[in-house]
Structures are given as structure tokens and as C-alpha cells.
Write a protein that holds these residues in place. Sequence first.
Motif, PDB file in Angstrom:
ATOM      1  N   PHE A 131      49.455  17.396 -11.348  1.00 46.29           N
ATOM      2  CA  PHE A 131      48.210  17.102 -12.059  1.00 46.29           C
ATOM      3  C   PHE A 131      47.592  18.389 -12.577  1.00 46.29           C
ATOM      4  O   PHE A 131      47.574  19.411 -11.900  1.00 46.29           O
ATOM      5  CB  PHE A 131      47.196  16.398 -11.150  1.00 46.29           C
ATOM      6  N   SER A 132      47.050  18.299 -13.789  1.00 45.60           N
ATOM      7  CA  SER A 132      46.283  19.400 -14.363  1.00 45.60           C
ATOM      8  C   SER A 132      45.311  18.835 -15.375  1.00 45.60           C
ATOM      9  O   SER A 132      45.668  17.955 -16.170  1.00 45.60           O
ATOM     10  CB  SER A 132      47.203  20.422 -15.034  1.00 45.60           C
ATOM     11  N   ASN A 133      44.056  19.327 -15.356  1.00 40.89           N
ATOM     12  CA  ASN A 133      43.068  18.942 -16.368  1.00 40.89           C
ATOM     13  C   ASN A 133      43.179  19.801 -17.622  1.00 40.89           C
ATOM     14  O   ASN A 133      42.440  19.581 -18.588  1.00 40.89           O
ATOM     15  CB  ASN A 133      41.654  19.072 -15.796  1.00 40.89           C
ATOM     16  N   MET A 378      40.835  13.195 -12.327  1.00 47.96           N
ATOM     17  CA  MET A 378      41.805  13.528 -11.297  1.00 47.96           C
ATOM     18  C   MET A 378      42.009  12.380 -10.314  1.00 47.96           C
ATOM     19  O   MET A 378      43.146  11.943 -10.070  1.00 47.96           O
ATOM     20  CB  MET A 378      41.369  14.785 -10.540  1.00 47.96           C
ATOM     21  N   PHE A 379      40.910  11.871  -9.750  1.00 46.65           N
ATOM     22  CA  PHE A 379      41.051  10.853  -8.712  1.00 46.65           C
ATOM     23  C   PHE A 379      41.551   9.527  -9.268  1.00 46.65           C
ATOM     24  O   PHE A 379      42.330   8.829  -8.612  1.00 46.65           O
ATOM     25  CB  PHE A 379      39.731  10.668  -7.972  1.00 46.65           C
ATOM     26  N   SER A 380      41.151   9.162 -10.489  1.00 56.76           N
ATOM     27  CA  SER A 380      41.659   7.915 -11.071  1.00 56.76           C
ATOM     28  C   SER A 380      43.147   8.043 -11.393  1.00 56.76           C
ATOM     29  O   SER A 380      43.908   7.084 -11.220  1.00 56.76           O
ATOM     30  CB  SER A 380      40.871   7.542 -12.333  1.00 56.76           C
ATOM     31  N   SER A 381      43.575   9.226 -11.840  1.00 57.35           N
ATOM     32  CA  SER A 381      44.996   9.440 -12.143  1.00 57.35           C
ATOM     33  C   SER A 381      45.841   9.379 -10.875  1.00 57.35           C
ATOM     34  O   SER A 381      46.914   8.768 -10.858  1.00 57.35           O
ATOM     35  CB  SER A 381      45.187  10.788 -12.838  1.00 57.35           C
ATOM     36  N   ILE A 382      45.352  10.015  -9.812  1.00 52.57           N
ATOM     37  CA  ILE A 382      46.083   9.977  -8.539  1.00 52.57           C
ATOM     38  C   ILE A 382      46.132   8.551  -8.014  1.00 52.57           C
ATOM     39  O   ILE A 382      47.178   8.072  -7.550  1.00 52.57           O
ATOM     40  CB  ILE A 382      45.423  10.918  -7.516  1.00 52.57           C
ATOM     41  N   TRP A 383      45.007   7.851  -8.092  1.00 53.30           N
ATOM     42  CA  TRP A 383      44.948   6.465  -7.604  1.00 53.30           C
ATOM     43  C   TRP A 383      45.920   5.570  -8.361  1.00 53.30           C
ATOM     44  O   TRP A 383      46.675   4.807  -7.756  1.00 53.30           O
ATOM     45  CB  TRP A 383      43.519   5.933  -7.754  1.00 53.30           C
ATOM     46  N   SER A 384      45.902   5.645  -9.698  1.00 56.75           N
ATOM     47  CA  SER A 384      46.769   4.766 -10.482  1.00 56.75           C
ATOM     48  C   SER A 384      48.243   5.105 -10.261  1.00 56.75           C
ATOM     49  O   SER A 384      49.101   4.225 -10.339  1.00 56.75           O
ATOM     50  CB  SER A 384      46.425   4.866 -11.974  1.00 56.75           C
TER      51      SER A 384
END
Length: 546
Positions: A131-133, A378-384
Motif C-alpha cells: 500500500f502507498s498513498n 488506507m483502511f478501506s483498501s486494506i479492508w476490501s
Amino acid sequence: MRICYIWTESFKNLRHFGINIRNDLRFSYDPETQLLSREKQAGLPPEILGDQILDATAILGINGAGKTNVLELICLALKGNEKLQQPTLIVYEFHDVFFYANNTHQKIQAGFPIQKRTDLKDLKDLNVIYFSNVFDQSQLNLGKYILDISTNFRHSNRNPKFGNDPDFDIINQLKFIQSEKFRAIKIAPPKHIEIKIERYTRPSNTDKISKHSDLFRRILEQQQTLRQQAHADDGQLATVAIQGQFLHQILSIHKSNDALVKSVEKTLCSSESDEINFRPALMEVKNNFTENNIQNIWGQEFNIPQLIDIILDLDHHFNLMNIRLDDSLKSSRYTFTLDFYDHLNLPYLEISMIIWMIRSGSINWTGISSGQRAYLNMFSSIWSTLGGARTTKSKSIGTLLCIDEADLYLHPKWQVEFMERLITCLPKLSEQKTQIVLTTHSPILVSDLPSQCLTTLPAQIPTDASNPLVNDIKTFGANLFDIYESTFGLKGQRTGNISSKYISKILRILDADQIPPEEMATLLEASSIIDDQLIKSHIIKRIKSK
């Protein structure tokens, strides 16, 4: 599964490089003697990482030291090993037994019990997430087995799921906000949504020369008529603009569906009312799609008949959302703001899908800080990802989460809580045991990590094992300036360049035995702008002693 150590002979700017991922043990490898060593480190108190987070490793260093290269090496070594041409060594623990896999063609000597593996089958069910923003359109080629949820990848043409469309971000974030997991991690939701939509449909050149060009013109004329009606409120403006754009989009895609086109055309042209109303035409689309079992568009899992039900009642939904038109700027697009009530059962998710389908519109959060947006992303990407089909969740043996530039966009206040929130939230997003490897430039962030969790890359990576990386740094609860100096190359500088040079000039004046009048005036000026109390007191004392 617990990844312990990865070593490579050469990868980009890294030479004879090893990264220790485990916190309670430190591994090292000497390619000259082929000796793999293991050294016990002090264990971490349970309140540091909790039960579900096995290890947290931060990679520090100045720009250009190779921090992102280290994350890329980790991902490729674990899931794209065939891409690495140079000798590589991986050490991991599985079912309380240590193993190593290597392609160094050397016989490894180890000072502790460890077994050799000739392949990486043990790692097949390990989830490795990157992950990276950062959004600079440069993409790492991590291969198909890495769960790449970076902003660069999500908005790239290489990603068939998102297709280079930022509007998909808010769709996933709304799904996340509606989930039980979101309420468990206690992140404040955004308060407002912004929709931008073309005032009128814009038939393409293909539409203009098609046999249905009169139908597209009829949709445009009805939108223009509404624009001239003074009594139309903001909700009506938004409703007719979106209904017309949606109808135009559907007909453009399905213009070969003669039954659909004829029924819509008949409905639009037979209307005797002066009121602009796309409802009958949209009902024809819904009925046709239902009869022909057409459920989605562009391969997305959207139920079109259900979305049409939302479109038919848009004016009502928009009023509940307190829709407002922003007409402060002249534009060919409408800009509307909606209040976001996460506790109410309103169709924000469906509306975001509708706007995405229109293509000429856009939808996003508004009035939120870049830090809040970064957190939610970040958290929505990790969750999905952890909850989606791409993971091996049914038989997963754990997750390794790589985060590049963890502090990006975060206000210092958000940096203070970043590690705590990450360590607290990840177990609520997934029941899997997780290891974290991140890069950062933030001394605030790493002040929450003890020294055994850190690796600092020097400006020049050592080229031999006898010159190891800098690991003996003190950060946990340490002074922020000391962390900056020891890990980010400040070399004793305590302020920005402008103030540093100015203060040096003032100190030279103060050191002089005699101060001429013009320099005394400079000191007087300096006393009003320098906020370092020690230096300021010396200036005032020298002025008074004149």
C-alpha cells in the motif's frame, strides 16, 4: 507463518543487503563465509504491538537511500521470486520450525537449527499487501501475486477492477463505512460529498450520426428546458441532470437494442406535459433490462434495475441529504454538495455507482483534510483486500503488510496516533496474524517503535557484509530532534535553512568585541523576530550593554 529475514546480493541500489523483519530475533548473513546467524533481541511488552501484530518494522533513511526499493525487494522475494535474477535468501518460521529458501547456489551454514526448502510453496497462502498513498503515476511491477492496493496501481490502466478512475475510491470507502468493521475502528466519517455533473448531455460524434440522433437531441432539449424553469430547486436540477445523463449513457451503450431504444423514444416524444420528466423513459429501461436479465454494465457488479429505482426517486433522496448547488463559479458543470449522514439508511453508495456509470460526472468527499482522506483510503483498501476474493482468506497463513511513505499527508497530530491506530485497527479488519513493514520520514511515527523494530539505510548502502546497516538507533519515546538527527541526515541542523543562516549571521555579530551602529540596528531587528529564548536574551543583553 512469520517472515524473519530477506537478503539479496544485488537489487537496484542495494548491495549485499539484508532486511530483518522479525523484532525479537536479529538475523544476518555473511556471503563470504555463507554463515547465517541469529541473535536474540529483547522482547516487546504486549501493549506495544498487541496479540495479532507479530512484528512491526520501520525502514528509515534520507531521500534516495532506497526505502521503496526495500519494500519492492520484499514483495518480489516472497511472491515474484522468478523476477529476481540475483542470489536471494529468505528465512521464515512455519509451525515453530525455521526454514530458509535460497538461490545463492551456496551451501548455507547456520548457527541454529534450520531446514532448507528448495521452493516457496510454504509461502503460497501468505497474503503480501503493498500500500502507498503516493500518486505520481510511477508503478512498481510487483507481479500478479502481490495484493497491490497502492494509489498508483488503483488508478492505472493495468488495474482492470478500477480502470484508472478515482471515483471508484469513494465507492469502496462507502462500502467500508457501511460495514461493521468501520464502526469497530472508530474513525470519524467525512461530513460532506461533492457531485460534479455536466449540465447537459453531450452527444458524441457517433451519436450525432446514428439513426437515433433525434432521441439524443430530445434528451438534451428536455434538460435545456428545465434550465430555463425558474421554479426548479437544487434537488430538481441535480435530479434531471443525472437522470438525463444516465439515460443518455445507457442508450449510447445499448443503441443496438432496438426494442429498448424505440420504447424510450416513444415515451419521450409522446409526453404531453410541460413538466420535464424522465421517469417514464427510465421505467422503460428498467423493464427492458429486467426482461432481458441485464444486471450490470462494463463488467461491474451493479444491479442496474435497482439503481434505476434510486434514480427515479433522486429528488426525494437529495432533499433528505440537504443538497446544495454551488453556483459561485461559472462552469458547464453543476457542482452539488450533499450532507453525509452515516447513521441514516440513505443510498449514498448507490448514488456513487450511478455517478461513476455516467462517466461525465464525478463524486468525491469534500471538506476533509488530506490526512483524513489518507486514513480512509488506507483502511478501506486494506479492508476490501483482506475481505475480498483476491485474498486467500479461507486458508491464509497470515499477512505481510508493506506501507510506503506511511506518514504521507498526515498532520503531526495524526502522525502521533498513526502506529497506535494501525496496530489497534488491523486486528479488527482481519483475524489473521499480521507483520508490518513500513517506510517513513516521520520522527513522531517512529518514536512509538523500539530500536529492534528499526532499520536505517545510510546515504550509501554498504557493499560488503563487514560494513552493516545502521541499526543501533534510539527512538522509543526519544526526543524528536535526536531522532531527526540520527536517522534523517540533519547533521545537527535544528531549524530551516533561512532561519539557520540568519541566526548564524546574528551569532557572528554577537561574538564581536565591538559592534558598529549599523549592526546594532540589525540586532534590534533580530530581537523582534527570533523566537529562540536563549539567543534572544543574549541579543537583548548586548543591546542594553551598549
